[in-house]
Motif scaffolding. Structure first.
Motif, PDB file in Angstrom:
ATOM      1  N   LEU A 121       0.823  -1.208   0.000  1.00 14.35           N
ATOM      2  CA  LEU A 121       0.000   0.000   0.000  1.00 14.35           C
ATOM      3  C   LEU A 121       0.853   1.252   0.000  1.00 14.35           C
ATOM      4  O   LEU A 121       0.874   2.018  -0.945  1.00 14.35           O
TER       5      LEU A 121
ATOM      6  N   GLU B 240       5.385   7.674   3.991  1.00 20.27           N
ATOM      7  CA  GLU B 240       4.257   8.353   3.344  1.00 20.27           C
ATOM      8  C   GLU B 240       3.148   8.714   4.331  1.00 20.27           C
ATOM      9  O   GLU B 240       2.162   9.342   3.952  1.00 20.27           O
TER      10      GLU B 240
ATOM     11  N   LEU C  65       5.583   3.018  -6.503  1.00 21.47           N
ATOM     12  CA  LEU C  65       5.151   4.419  -6.478  1.00 21.47           C
ATOM     13  C   LEU C  65       4.570   4.790  -5.129  1.00 21.47           C
ATOM     14  O   LEU C  65       4.151   3.935  -4.355  1.00 21.47           O
ATOM     15  N   ASN C  66       4.526   6.064  -4.886  1.00 24.07           N
ATOM     16  CA  ASN C  66       3.803   6.620  -3.758  1.00 24.07           C
ATOM     17  C   ASN C  66       2.324   6.233  -3.909  1.00 24.07           C
ATOM     18  O   ASN C  66       1.784   6.236  -5.014  1.00 24.07           O
ATOM     19  N   ALA C  67       1.704   5.857  -2.785  1.00 20.26           N
ATOM     20  CA  ALA C  67       0.348   5.304  -2.852  1.00 20.26           C
ATOM     21  C   ALA C  67      -0.647   6.251  -3.502  1.00 20.26           C
ATOM     22  O   ALA C  67      -1.449   5.860  -4.339  1.00 20.26           O
ATOM     23  N   LYS C  68      -0.566   7.539  -3.120  1.00 16.47           N
ATOM     24  CA  LYS C  68      -1.532   8.511  -3.670  1.00 16.47           C
ATOM     25  C   LYS C  68      -1.339   8.672  -5.175  1.00 16.47           C
ATOM     26  O   LYS C  68      -2.317   8.762  -5.917  1.00 16.47           O
TER      27      LYS C  68
ATOM     28  N   SER D 181      -0.127   6.447  -7.206  1.00 11.84           N
ATOM     29  CA  SER D 181      -0.636   5.229  -7.850  1.00 11.84           C
ATOM     30  C   SER D 181      -2.139   5.327  -8.039  1.00 11.84           C
ATOM     31  O   SER D 181      -2.671   5.071  -9.113  1.00 11.84           O
ATOM     32  N   LEU D 182      -2.803   5.735  -6.970  1.00 12.49           N
ATOM     33  CA  LEU D 182      -4.259   5.827  -7.000  1.00 12.49           C
ATOM     34  C   LEU D 182      -4.705   6.821  -8.065  1.00 12.49           C
ATOM     35  O   LEU D 182      -5.609   6.548  -8.855  1.00 12.49           O
TER      36      LEU D 182
END
Lengths: 137, 229
Positions: free
Chosen positions: A62, A67, B166-169, B171-172
Motif C-alpha cells: 500500500l 508516506e 510508487l507513492n500510494a496517492k 498510484s491511485l
C-alpha cells in the motif's frame, strides 16, 4: 498448487474472468518463487503471490512508513484495526517499513477461489488508499 | 517463549533487513526433526496400545471363562451334596477354590491391562494434540520465512528493473485517471453510436418523404407567392 499453475490459469482466462479483470502474470525468481500479478489498468498496484507448504499468500503493497503523516500514525493504525474485519477477504499487515494488505488461502483452494481473492484484493487496495489518503502525505 | 512472541521479537529486533532470514534455518530443521520424532513416538504408542488392547480382550475372555466354570462347579458341588457324597463335594469345592484364586489373578491382570490401555489412549490423544500444535507453529515460522524471502525477491526485482514502487496517492491518481479515460472513451463511443443511429433514421424518414423537407427553390417561391396574395 504452485505459482506456475496459477499463472497458466490466469493467463488463459484473458477476458473471460469472473471478476471482469484482466490479469498479467510475471514470475519473479528468488529463494522463494513469487508471482507478480498485474491487473489491466491497475499496473501501479501489483499483487505478489507466493505459495508455502500449506498456504497461498497474496500481498499488495500500500504505502511506506515515510508516506504517513507523522501526527496521524496512531489514528491510521486504529482505523486499520477497525477496518480489518469489515474489509472482505483481506487483512492489513506490515512488512519491513511497508504497509500491505494480504489474503491467505488454503493450499487446497480452487483456481476460482484464487481468482476471486485477487479481484477482491485489488479492489480493496484501491478503496483503502482512497479512504485512508487523509493520513498520507 | 511462545512462537508468537519469538516471531514478534525477531521482526522487532531489526532483522527485517532484506535478505536476512529472521528464523534460523537450522532451528527450523531441528524443529522439523522434533516433529518427525514426535510422530514416530506416536506411531509406536499406537502400536503398543493395540498390543495392550489385544491382551485386555484375551484376559477378559479368560475371566468370563473362569466365572462360568465356577458357576458350573458350584452346581456340581450342590448335586454331590444332594447325593450325600461329602468327599466328592469337597473335591469339587477344592476345584472351585483353585478357580477362584485363578479368577482373582486374572481379574488383577485384566484391571492392569485396562489401566494401561486407558493411560496409553490418553497419551496418544495428548501426543496427537502436541504434534498438531508443533505443526501449526512450524507453519507460522515457515510462512514468516517465506514472506521474508518473497519480499527480498520482490525488492531485488524492483531495484534491478530500475522501477520503483510508487507513492500510494500517485498510484491511485494514475489508476483513477486511467479508469476515467476508459469511462470517457466508453461514453464517447456511446454518444457516437447514438448520433450515427439518429442520422441514419433521419435519412430513412426523408427517403419516405416524412419530416422536414429540403428548402429548395420551389418551396421558397411558393412561400413568396402566398405572401403576395
Amino acid at each position: 498448487m504452485n505459482i506456475h499453475k496459477i499463472a497458466d490459469y490466469l493467463n488463459t482466462l484473458a477476458d473471460d474472468s469472473n471478476t471482469g479483470m484482466v490479469f498479467d502474470c510475471q514470475p519473479i525468481s528468488g529463494e522463494v518463487d513469487v508471482l507478480q500479478i498485474t491487473v489491466l489498468g491497475r499496473e501501479e498496484l501489483p499483487i505478489f503471490l507466493s505459495v508455502t507448504d500449506d498456504q497461498i499468500i497474496c500481498i499488495t503493497y500500500l504505502w511506506g512508513e515515510e508516506e504517513v503523516k507523522a501526527d496521524k500514525v496512531n489514528e491510521m493504525h486504529v482505523s486499520m484495526l477497525e477496518m480489518n474485519i469489515p474489509m472482505p477477504l483481506s487483512s492489513f499487515s506490515k512488512i519491513g517499513d511497508k504497509y500491505v494488505i494480504f489474503g491467505a488461502l488454503a493450499i487446497s483452494s480452487t483456481f476460482n477461489d484464487i481468482e476471486l481473492e485477487l479481484g477482491v484484493l485489488s479492489n480493496n487496495a484501491l478503496e483503502i488508499i482512497d479512504d485512508m489518503s487523509d493520513y498520507l502525505v | 517463549m511462545s512462537i508468537f512472541k519469538k516471531i514478534m521479537t525477531a521482526i522487532r529486533g531489526g532483522a527485517t533487513e532484506v535478505g536476512e532470514s529472521i528464523i534460523d534455518s537450522n532451528a527450523t530443521r531441528i524443529f522439523e526433526q522434533e516433529i518427525r520424532d514426535a510422530e514416530n513416538h506416536l506411531t509406536q504408542a499406537k502400536r503398543d496400545l493395540t498390543g495392550v488392547m489385544a491382551q485386555q480382550m484375551s484376559s477378559s475372555r479368560d475371566v468370563d471363562r473362569i466365572k462360568r466354570e465356577i458357576v458350573e462347579h458350584e452346581g456340581y458341588a450342590v448335586q454331590a451334596l444332594e447325593k450325600g457324597d461329602e468327599a466328592l463335594a469337597l473335591a469339587v469345592a477344592e476345584k472351585i477354590s483353585t478357580l477362584e484364586s485363578e479368577l482373582s489373578t486374572q481379574q488383577q491382570a485384566l484391571d492392569s491391562f485396562q489401566g494401561n490401555a486407558d493411560r496409553l489412549k490418553e497419551l496418544v490423544k495428548k501426543s496427537e494434540r502436541h504434534v498438531a500444535e508443533y505443526k501449526r507453529q512450524l507453519s507460522m515460522v515457515k510462512t514468516t520465512e517465506s514472506v521474508q524471502k518473497a519480499t527480498s525477491a520482490i525488492t531485488d526485482n524492483f531495484s534491478s528493473s530500475n522501477s520503483k514502487l510508487l507513492n500510494a496517492k500517485d498510484s491511485l491518481e494514475r489508476i483513477k485517471a486511467k479508469q476515467q479515460k476508459f469511462d470517457d472513451r466508453m461514453k464517447a463511443a456511446e454518444v457516437l453510436e447514438s448520433e450515427n443511429s439518429d442520422t441514419s433514421l433521419e435519412a430513412k424518414l426523408k427517403e419516405a418523404g416524412i419530416g422536414a423537407s429540403d428548402n429548395n427553390a420551389n418551396s421558397v417561391l411558393e412561400r413568396l407567392k402566398a405572401k403576395q396574395k
